[in-house]
Write a protein that holds these residues in place. Sequence first.
Motif, PDB file in Angstrom:
ATOM      1  N   SER A   1      50.039  66.385  58.920  1.00  0.00           N
ATOM      2  CA  SER A   1      49.257  65.209  58.571  1.00  0.00           C
ATOM      3  C   SER A   1      49.639  64.748  57.178  1.00  0.00           C
ATOM      4  CB  SER A   1      47.759  65.545  58.618  1.00  0.00           C
ATOM      5  OG  SER A   1      46.994  64.461  58.117  1.00  0.00           O
ATOM      6  N   CYS A   2      49.623  63.448  57.004  1.00  0.00           N
ATOM      7  CA  CYS A   2      49.905  62.882  55.689  1.00  0.00           C
ATOM      8  C   CYS A   2      48.901  61.754  55.435  1.00  0.00           C
ATOM      9  CB  CYS A   2      51.328  62.341  55.624  1.00  0.00           C
ATOM     10  SG  CYS A   2      51.792  61.722  53.987  1.00  0.00           S
ATOM     11  N   PRO A   3      47.851  62.010  54.672  1.00  0.00           N
ATOM     12  CA  PRO A   3      46.926  60.924  54.323  1.00  0.00           C
ATOM     13  C   PRO A   3      47.612  59.959  53.349  1.00  0.00           C
ATOM     14  CG  PRO A   3      45.927  63.100  54.012  1.00  0.00           C
ATOM     15  CD  PRO A   3      47.409  63.295  54.135  1.00  0.00           C
ATOM     16  N   LEU A   4      48.038  58.828  53.866  1.00  0.00           N
ATOM     17  CA  LEU A   4      48.786  57.858  53.070  1.00  0.00           C
ATOM     18  C   LEU A   4      47.808  56.992  52.287  1.00  0.00           C
ATOM     19  CD1 LEU A   4      51.267  57.108  55.928  1.00  0.00           C
ATOM     20  CD2 LEU A   4      51.995  57.926  53.677  1.00  0.00           C
ATOM     21  N   VAL A   5      47.471  57.452  51.101  1.00  0.00           N
ATOM     22  CA  VAL A   5      46.548  56.714  50.232  1.00  0.00           C
ATOM     23  C   VAL A   5      47.197  55.400  49.848  1.00  0.00           C
ATOM     24  CG1 VAL A   5      45.301  56.744  48.049  1.00  0.00           C
ATOM     25  CG2 VAL A   5      45.526  58.849  49.388  1.00  0.00           C
ATOM     26  N   THR A   6      46.506  54.299  50.087  1.00  0.00           N
ATOM     27  CA  THR A   6      47.082  52.980  49.817  1.00  0.00           C
ATOM     28  C   THR A   6      46.350  52.234  48.707  1.00  0.00           C
ATOM     29  OG1 THR A   6      45.732  52.047  51.602  1.00  0.00           O
ATOM     30  CG2 THR A   6      47.972  52.746  52.171  1.00  0.00           C
ATOM     31  N   GLY A   7      45.448  52.916  48.012  1.00  0.00           N
ATOM     32  CA  GLY A   7      44.732  52.297  46.907  1.00  0.00           C
ATOM     33  C   GLY A   7      43.572  53.175  46.479  1.00  0.00           C
ATOM     34  N   TYR A   8      42.610  52.557  45.816  1.00  0.00           N
ATOM     35  CA  TYR A   8      41.476  53.300  45.274  1.00  0.00           C
ATOM     36  C   TYR A   8      40.332  53.472  46.275  1.00  0.00           C
ATOM     37  CZ  TYR A   8      43.547  53.445  40.662  1.00  0.00           C
ATOM     38  OH  TYR A   8      44.381  53.722  39.609  1.00  0.00           O
ATOM     39  N   SER A   9      40.482  52.931  47.462  1.00  0.00           N
ATOM     40  CA  SER A   9      39.435  53.102  48.461  1.00  0.00           C
ATOM     41  C   SER A   9      39.963  52.953  49.883  1.00  0.00           C
ATOM     42  CB  SER A   9      38.312  52.083  48.231  1.00  0.00           C
ATOM     43  OG  SER A   9      38.823  50.754  48.335  1.00  0.00           O
ATOM     44  N   SER A  10      41.261  53.173  50.089  1.00  0.00           N
ATOM     45  CA  SER A  10      41.834  52.984  51.420  1.00  0.00           C
ATOM     46  C   SER A  10      42.916  54.012  51.703  1.00  0.00           C
ATOM     47  CB  SER A  10      42.416  51.571  51.559  1.00  0.00           C
ATOM     48  OG  SER A  10      43.400  51.334  50.568  1.00  0.00           O
ATOM     49  N   CYS A  11      43.078  54.301  52.979  1.00  0.00           N
ATOM     50  CA  CYS A  11      44.032  55.331  53.374  1.00  0.00           C
ATOM     51  C   CYS A  11      44.425  55.117  54.829  1.00  0.00           C
ATOM     52  CB  CYS A  11      43.392  56.717  53.183  1.00  0.00           C
ATOM     53  SG  CYS A  11      44.404  58.110  53.725  1.00  0.00           S
ATOM     54  N   ILE A  12      45.707  55.361  55.123  1.00  0.00           N
ATOM     55  CA  ILE A  12      46.205  55.440  56.491  1.00  0.00           C
ATOM     56  C   ILE A  12      46.401  56.922  56.793  1.00  0.00           C
ATOM     57  CG2 ILE A  12      48.192  54.999  57.994  1.00  0.00           C
ATOM     58  CD1 ILE A  12      48.595  52.356  56.472  1.00  0.00           C
ATOM     59  N   LEU A  13      45.719  57.446  57.790  1.00  0.00           N
ATOM     60  CA  LEU A  13      45.780  58.875  58.073  1.00  0.00           C
ATOM     61  C   LEU A  13      46.823  59.150  59.150  1.00  0.00           C
ATOM     62  CD1 LEU A  13      44.743  61.706  57.565  1.00  0.00           C
ATOM     63  CD2 LEU A  13      42.896  61.280  59.200  1.00  0.00           C
ATOM     64  N   ALA A  14      48.031  59.470  58.699  1.00  0.00           N
ATOM     65  CA  ALA A  14      49.131  59.755  59.629  1.00  0.00           C
ATOM     66  C   ALA A  14      49.041  61.201  60.107  1.00  0.00           C
ATOM     67  CB  ALA A  14      50.466  59.511  58.937  1.00  0.00           C
ATOM     68  N   GLU A  15      49.069  61.377  61.413  1.00  0.00           N
ATOM     69  CA  GLU A  15      49.120  62.708  62.031  1.00  0.00           C
ATOM     70  C   GLU A  15      50.143  62.637  63.158  1.00  0.00           C
ATOM     71  OE1 GLU A  15      45.008  64.958  62.086  1.00  0.00           O
ATOM     72  OE2 GLU A  15      44.725  62.932  62.878  1.00  0.00           O
ATOM     73  N   PHE A  16      51.034  63.633  63.235  1.00  0.00           N
ATOM     74  CA  PHE A  16      52.113  63.550  64.212  1.00  0.00           C
ATOM     75  C   PHE A  16      52.717  64.926  64.477  1.00  0.00           C
ATOM     76  CE2 PHE A  16      53.327  62.427  59.924  1.00  0.00           C
ATOM     77  CZ  PHE A  16      54.441  63.190  59.653  1.00  0.00           C
ATOM     78  N   ASP A  17      53.590  64.984  65.498  1.00  0.00           N
ATOM     79  CA  ASP A  17      54.174  66.252  65.920  1.00  0.00           C
ATOM     80  C   ASP A  17      55.672  66.280  65.671  1.00  0.00           C
ATOM     81  OD1 ASP A  17      55.323  64.679  67.906  1.00  0.00           O
ATOM     82  OD2 ASP A  17      54.000  65.397  69.500  1.00  0.00           O
ATOM     83  N   TYR A  18      56.341  67.310  66.227  1.00  0.00           N
ATOM     84  CA  TYR A  18      57.786  67.461  66.035  1.00  0.00           C
ATOM     85  C   TYR A  18      58.568  66.230  66.479  1.00  0.00           C
ATOM     86  CZ  TYR A  18      58.138  72.480  64.871  1.00  0.00           C
ATOM     87  OH  TYR A  18      58.093  73.700  64.255  1.00  0.00           O
ATOM     88  N   ASP A  19      58.104  65.567  67.516  1.00  0.00           N
ATOM     89  CA  ASP A  19      58.839  64.435  68.078  1.00  0.00           C
ATOM     90  C   ASP A  19      58.531  63.118  67.382  1.00  0.00           C
ATOM     91  OD1 ASP A  19      60.038  66.088  70.036  1.00  0.00           O
ATOM     92  OD2 ASP A  19      58.233  65.948  71.282  1.00  0.00           O
ATOM     93  N   GLY A  20      57.743  63.180  66.300  1.00  0.00           N
ATOM     94  CA  GLY A  20      57.387  61.956  65.605  1.00  0.00           C
ATOM     95  C   GLY A  20      56.383  61.118  66.371  1.00  0.00           C
ATOM     96  N   GLN A  21      55.662  61.761  67.297  1.00  0.00           N
ATOM     97  CA  GLN A  21      54.641  61.053  68.061  1.00  0.00           C
ATOM     98  C   GLN A  21      53.285  61.238  67.394  1.00  0.00           C
ATOM     99  OE1 GLN A  21      55.318  59.029  70.742  1.00  0.00           O
ATOM    100  NE2 GLN A  21      57.405  59.500  70.053  1.00  0.00           N
TER     101      GLN A  21
END
Length: 446
Positions: free
Chosen positions: A373-393
């Motif tokens: 998982s990679c919580p992609l912080v995009t500012g002071y109050s926002s985030c895109i929560l990326a979660e994925f597996d070996y296949d990039g799914q």
Amino acid sequence: MKSLDRCILHACRLHTLSVQSRSFASTSELRKNIKCDLLVVGGGAGGCAMAAKFASKLGKNKVVIVEPKDVHYYQPMFTLIGGGMKTLADSARSMASVLPSKAQWVKDEVAQFSPKLNSVTTKNGDTIEYNFMLVAVGLQLNYDKVKGLEDALAKDPRVCSNFSPQYVDKTFKALQNFQGGPAIFTFPNTPVKCAGAPQKVMYITEEFLRKVGKRDVSDIKYCTSLGVIFGVKKYAAALLELCKKRGIEVNLRQNLIKVKHETSEAVFEYLDKPGETITLKYSLLHATPPMSAPDVLSKCSDLTDKAGYLDVNKTNLQHVKFPNVFGIGDCTNVPTSKTAAAVAGQCGVIKKHLAAVMAGKPLPSAEYDGYTSCPLVTGYSSCILAEFDYDGQPLETFPFNQGKERWSTFFMKKAIMPDLYWHGMLNGYWEGPKIFRKILHFGMGK
């Protein structure tokens, strides 16, 4: 910085004294030849978590942990420190307080691995013999691989880096002092801790500049060695749209090779045009250093692949040549992003397989699917929560689209995940969100 480090170390030592129930043997009190059932090399996230799982199971001092540092840092918090939302002290605990009390702590570092002899040699000259070993040495930061970067970090207040406790406090100061001009953010031509981190600081910077009225006089550039902004298509599309909306220039296949702070210049090589370079002026430069497996590991060819990473089976993290050796986290060659979330996902699988090997039983069916998982912080109050597996799914926990910026996922990143790390993961309890994913997806999630 030195005075701040002394304050942090002092606070951690005071915290250590308060942990009365723990009695770790110092290196000076240990025999020169130490024997143990399980040797854990490294006291980071993976080392602490797995030592906690096995220390109580095997008994007092049957697990030995080799770790030279006094302070354990929650490194995912460094992004927030760089943005002025947390302090370095918030991310620090004394090492004595996070290691399991039933384990024996050797406050030293491994100088040589000897897997054919089931032993390691420490820097102080001790030999530690093991029946089983878990390698959890993390990644090595190679700032010196970029010519002039260390000098720039030492002398230029406009050059910063969130990846080391030595430099992370420089970032917010650089943002506060920034008066406009080109702000450059880099991604090196190596694997890194959390592939999203080099751009998280950029999004925070962009919002900060809007808040203080300096965005119109700023030119933000993201220069990455990769051919894409992010390795998972769903989140890459969202991030590219975000950059377009915010006026951020994305330059692919460019790798930082030199910093000339006297002339405010950063030199990049074109990876697809060997021998060609481009020199960019900067008013602010956030540099992500090249990284590698630690030298002590990479020089042991019996344990590593050609790139110097611990060579393990990607489904159970057992070494491909030595069945009594396992690896966890950033130092392994499993083809997934190097994050604390990946470590959590690996913990449960390693626990089952290592326990089976110790007991002489057949290996279980449990497999690590590459979850990270990679919580992609995009500012002071926002985030895109990326979660994925070996296949990039995408392997998302929540029943909503995590590819969108949300306050709720930002709140998780800032307020919930640190406590989950300190009180759950390091104590061996947290093995990732798989069970919650199944529940939230009515049993249909992976």
